[in-house]
Design an enzyme around this catalytic site. Structure first.
Site, PDB file in Angstrom:
ATOM      1  N   TYR A 185       0.827  -1.206   0.000  1.00 41.11           N
ATOM      2  CA  TYR A 185       0.000   0.000   0.000  1.00 41.11           C
ATOM      3  C   TYR A 185       0.866   1.262   0.000  1.00 41.11           C
ATOM      4  CZ  TYR A 185      -3.869   3.067   1.522  1.00 41.11           C
ATOM      5  OH  TYR A 185      -4.812   4.061   1.633  1.00 41.11           O
ATOM      6  N   LYS A 233       0.845   4.046  -2.955  1.00 39.51           N
ATOM      7  CA  LYS A 233       0.447   5.421  -2.675  1.00 39.51           C
ATOM      8  C   LYS A 233       1.593   6.408  -2.920  1.00 39.51           C
ATOM      9  CE  LYS A 233      -3.888   4.943  -1.725  1.00 39.51           C
ATOM     10  NZ  LYS A 233      -4.856   5.375  -2.763  1.00 39.51           N
TER      11      LYS A 233
END
Length: 289
Positions: free
Chosen positions: A172, A176
């Site tokens: 993640y 991001k």
């Protein structure tokens, strides 16, 4: 101070009496209810997308019941045919696209040394590949001649995990962080066409993604059921809230809510941010870059 706020409010209402986004068209993935409602309330025609068709229909109906305009395109943002489907549906209905808010996403946490390839790949597919493909598909409606230009923006949702890293979120955090680089590149390539591109990196926003995983919230991606939430997450006690110890690293000493998150997206889409592009807005209860 109250008099000054009233004066500023009057200026805004006089200048944007029909709403900050009156007559504009916004695609919002992830069917973010708060974002969809606040954009519609400011006059935007909202095109919603989510993998959960039932949730999608409910948000669309809520907008229409309040007098707004909206259509929905259900489906997986990661599907190969998705960008063309939603762009074609938007243009067929409204004739143009002013804003894209890439809000769809989820977490699939594992410790780095136990993360399998498919857990890495699905997060990259949804958080990086999907926004890129949607933006690329919509390029003809953003790269337009000067006489065709209106208020246009790309807003990509990132996370403080992408800025600072986070335990259990190698996939993640990497995705991001990539979103920020993608956004800065869009700002440089499409700036000459009058298009703004910005990122919002959220910290703790109370949603089903940040609730306890033990609550049982799930979603299905590529036929796989993915549990949502943070393992072992517990709401702070009343005593911790009152003492300010519940969230010691957040300046406001609390997490944010979905409406507050949506307001930051609205700001970046609105004419109020007409000279803001290529930036990452870190929303962590008081901090900002």
């Amino acid at each position: 101070m109250s008099d000054r706020l009233a004066q500023v409010s009057g200026h805004l209402s006089n200048t944007y009496g029909r709403g900050l986004l009156a007559g504009e068209v916004a695609i919002i993935t992830g069917a973010g209810r708060s974002a969809a409602l606040i954009f519609a309330n400011e006059g935007a025609k909202v095109v919603l997308s989510d993998i959960d068709a039932k949730k999608l229909a409910a948000v669309e109906q809520e907008i229409k019941s309040a007098g707004g305009e909206s259509i929905s395109v259900a489906g997986d943002v990661g599907a190969d045919d998705f960008p063309k489907r939603i762009v074609d549906a938007t243009v067929a209905k409204y004739g143009k696209i002013n804003h894209i808010v890439n809000n769809a996403g989820f977490t699939f946490d594992k410790m780095l040394h136990t993360t399998p390839d498919d857990t890495w790949d699905i997060i990259m597919k949804i958080h990086v590949r999907a926004p890129f493909r949607l933006i690329r598909q919509a390029a003809p409606y953003f790269r337009v001649k000067p006489e065709q230009r209106e208020n246009r923006s790309i807003i990509n949702v990132s996370s403080t995990s992408g800025l600072h890293g986070n335990v259990g979120q190698a996939n993640y955090a990497a995705a991001k962080a990539a979103v920020i680089g993608l956004t800065k590149t869009i700002a440089k390539e499409w700036g000459p066409f009058g298009v703004r591109a910005n990122t919002v990196a959220f910290g703790l926003i109370h949603t089903r993604l940040t609730a306890a995983k033990e609550d049982g919230a799930t979603m299905e991606i590529d036929g796989k059921k993915v549990a949502l939430g943070v393992p072992g997450a517990k709401p702070p006690t009343d005593a911790a809230r009152q003492s300010g110890e519940a969230y010691p690293l957040i300046p406001l000493k609390r997490g944010g809510n979905a409406d507050e998150a949506a307001a930051s997206m609205l700001f970046l889409a609105s004419p109020l941010a007409s000279y803001v592009s290529g930036h990452c807005l870190e929303v962590t209860g008081g901090a900002g870059i």
